[in-house]
Design a protein around this motif. Structure first.
Motif, PDB file in Angstrom:
ATOM      1  N   MET A   1       0.838  -1.202   0.000  1.00 52.63           N
ATOM      2  CA  MET A   1       0.000   0.000   0.000  1.00 52.63           C
ATOM      3  C   MET A   1       0.871   1.250   0.000  1.00 52.63           C
ATOM      4  N   SER A   2       1.923   1.215   0.778  1.00 49.48           N
ATOM      5  CA  SER A   2       2.853   2.344   0.822  1.00 49.48           C
ATOM      6  C   SER A   2       3.466   2.583  -0.556  1.00 49.48           C
ATOM      7  N   ASP A   3       3.850   1.491  -1.228  1.00 49.72           N
ATOM      8  CA  ASP A   3       4.421   1.604  -2.574  1.00 49.72           C
ATOM      9  C   ASP A   3       3.396   2.146  -3.570  1.00 49.72           C
ATOM     10  N   ARG A   4       2.158   1.708  -3.430  1.00 47.79           N
ATOM     11  CA  ARG A   4       1.107   2.177  -4.337  1.00 47.79           C
ATOM     12  C   ARG A   4       0.863   3.677  -4.174  1.00 47.79           C
ATOM     13  N   LEU A   5       0.845   4.130  -2.914  1.00 46.67           N
ATOM     14  CA  LEU A   5       0.692   5.561  -2.653  1.00 46.67           C
ATOM     15  C   LEU A   5       1.848   6.351  -3.266  1.00 46.67           C
ATOM     16  N   LEU A   6       3.056   5.835  -3.080  1.00 47.30           N
ATOM     17  CA  LEU A   6       4.231   6.527  -3.604  1.00 47.30           C
ATOM     18  C   LEU A   6       4.218   6.572  -5.130  1.00 47.30           C
ATOM     19  N   GLN A   7       3.857   5.472  -5.774  1.00 45.75           N
ATOM     20  CA  GLN A   7       3.795   5.456  -7.237  1.00 45.75           C
ATOM     21  C   GLN A   7       2.762   6.447  -7.760  1.00 45.75           C
ATOM     22  N   ALA A   8       1.602   6.486  -7.120  1.00 48.04           N
ATOM     23  CA  ALA A   8       0.571   7.441  -7.535  1.00 48.04           C
ATOM     24  C   ALA A   8       1.049   8.876  -7.332  1.00 48.04           C
ATOM     25  N   ALA A   9       1.733   9.130  -6.219  1.00 49.13           N
ATOM     26  CA  ALA A   9       2.253  10.472  -5.955  1.00 49.13           C
ATOM     27  C   ALA A   9       3.317  10.868  -6.974  1.00 49.13           C
ATOM     28  N   GLU A  10       4.190   9.924  -7.330  1.00 50.71           N
ATOM     29  CA  GLU A  10       5.230  10.207  -8.335  1.00 50.71           C
ATOM     30  C   GLU A  10       4.622  10.564  -9.681  1.00 50.71           C
ATOM     31  N   GLU A  11       3.628   9.798 -10.104  1.00 47.62           N
ATOM     32  CA  GLU A  11       2.999  10.062 -11.405  1.00 47.62           C
ATOM     33  C   GLU A  11       2.263  11.404 -11.396  1.00 47.62           C
ATOM     34  N   THR A  12       1.611  11.716 -10.281  1.00 47.22           N
ATOM     35  CA  THR A  12       0.916  12.993 -10.176  1.00 47.22           C
ATOM     36  C   THR A  12       1.912  14.138 -10.198  1.00 47.22           C
ATOM     37  N   LEU A  13       3.031  13.980  -9.501  1.00 49.89           N
ATOM     38  CA  LEU A  13       4.074  15.002  -9.510  1.00 49.89           C
ATOM     39  C   LEU A  13       4.598  15.223 -10.924  1.00 49.89           C
ATOM     40  N   LEU A  14       4.826  14.139 -11.659  1.00 54.02           N
ATOM     41  CA  LEU A  14       5.303  14.263 -13.040  1.00 54.02           C
ATOM     42  C   LEU A  14       4.293  15.006 -13.917  1.00 54.02           C
ATOM     43  N   LEU A  15       3.014  14.699 -13.734  1.00 53.23           N
ATOM     44  CA  LEU A  15       1.979  15.384 -14.514  1.00 53.23           C
ATOM     45  C   LEU A  15       1.915  16.873 -14.173  1.00 53.23           C
ATOM     46  N   LEU A  16       2.027  17.196 -12.903  1.00 56.43           N
ATOM     47  CA  LEU A  16       2.007  18.602 -12.501  1.00 56.43           C
ATOM     48  C   LEU A  16       3.245  19.340 -13.015  1.00 56.43           C
ATOM     49  N   LEU A  17       4.386  18.658 -13.023  1.00 59.01           N
ATOM     50  CA  LEU A  17       5.608  19.276 -13.563  1.00 59.01           C
ATOM     51  C   LEU A  17       5.488  19.509 -15.062  1.00 59.01           C
ATOM     52  N   GLU A  18       4.875  18.545 -15.759  1.00 58.88           N
ATOM     53  CA  GLU A  18       4.666  18.693 -17.200  1.00 58.88           C
ATOM     54  C   GLU A  18       3.762  19.891 -17.489  1.00 58.88           C
ATOM     55  N   GLN A  19       2.725  20.044 -16.703  1.00 57.21           N
ATOM     56  CA  GLN A  19       1.830  21.178 -16.891  1.00 57.21           C
ATOM     57  C   GLN A  19       2.515  22.490 -16.534  1.00 57.21           C
ATOM     58  N   ALA A  20       3.397  22.455 -15.537  1.00 54.44           N
ATOM     59  CA  ALA A  20       4.128  23.669 -15.161  1.00 54.44           C
ATOM     60  C   ALA A  20       5.047  24.121 -16.291  1.00 54.44           C
ATOM     61  N   LYS A  21       5.597  23.151 -17.033  1.00 55.09           N
ATOM     62  CA  LYS A  21       6.449  23.498 -18.184  1.00 55.09           C
ATOM     63  C   LYS A  21       5.653  24.226 -19.255  1.00 55.09           C
ATOM     64  N   GLN A  22       4.387  23.841 -19.423  1.00 54.06           N
ATOM     65  CA  GLN A  22       3.542  24.461 -20.441  1.00 54.06           C
ATOM     66  C   GLN A  22       3.165  25.890 -20.081  1.00 54.06           C
ATOM     67  N   ASP A  23       3.178  26.211 -18.800  1.00 58.95           N
ATOM     68  CA  ASP A  23       2.812  27.545 -18.345  1.00 58.95           C
ATOM     69  C   ASP A  23       4.044  28.441 -18.422  1.00 58.95           C
ATOM     70  N   GLU A  24       3.971  29.488 -19.224  1.00 59.97           N
ATOM     71  CA  GLU A  24       5.134  30.345 -19.461  1.00 59.97           C
ATOM     72  C   GLU A  24       5.511  31.166 -18.239  1.00 59.97           C
ATOM     73  N   ASP A  25       4.539  31.524 -17.392  1.00 63.24           N
ATOM     74  CA  ASP A  25       4.803  32.353 -16.221  1.00 63.24           C
ATOM     75  C   ASP A  25       4.903  31.515 -14.956  1.00 63.24           C
TER      76      ASP A  25
END
Length: 162
Positions: A54-78
């Protein structure tokens, strides 16, 4: 009507007071936040006495969400320096993770729905995190308010064996 309104307010307050308090951590929105998130989720899992899976599952979900948020942050110019707040709370037998970050375009929840309708076509590189997240979380909800992204994940808890 007044009595009904007061009862609704009192019941809401009672639920808030008796419910478990969410644990929270705040950090910068970047890849270097991963060790902080890992430690935070490990402590959260230990408090709930969940198995390592369960701990690993939480961490994997958090990692993927972090990657998605970082990808979206790259798209935002400001984008500038953004903060990330992660809240974790018990949700039934599982967990609810809520990521709050600034800015970005697009909606992760909508992107996951589009993926589900495309079937098993060869995934594009940026869709890989979405596909992984879709299998890890029971539900993914993405809301945008002005310049803030709020991503809420529900993750089922460990199966109770007899």
């Amino acid at each position: 009507m007044t009595a009904g309104g007061l009862v609704a307010i009192l019941l809401t307050a009672l639920l808030e007071l008796t419910g478990s308090r969410p644990l929270r951590v705040e950090t910068t929105l970047n890849v270097e936040a991963l060790p902080t998130i890992r430690n935070f989720l490990d402590k959260f899992s230990i408090r709930r006495k969940w198995p390592m899976e369960m701990s690993d599952r939480l961490l994997q979900a958090a990692e993927e969400t972090l990657l998605l948020l970082l990808e979206q942050a790259k798209q935002d110019e400001d984008s500038g320096d953004r903060r990330l707040r992660l809240l974790a709370r018990k949700w039934g037998q599982g967990a609810e993770l809520e990521f709050i970050a600034a800015g970005g375009e697009g909606n992760i929840q909508d992107q996951i729905a589009v993926l589900a309708s495309h079937g098993t076509a060869e995934p594009r590189e940026h869709e890989l995190s979405l596909r992984i997240l879709r299998h890890l979380a029971t539900s993914v909800r993405h809301q945008k308010y002005h310049d803030a992204d709020i991503v809420t994940l529900h993750i089922e808890g460990p199966a109770r064996g007899g």
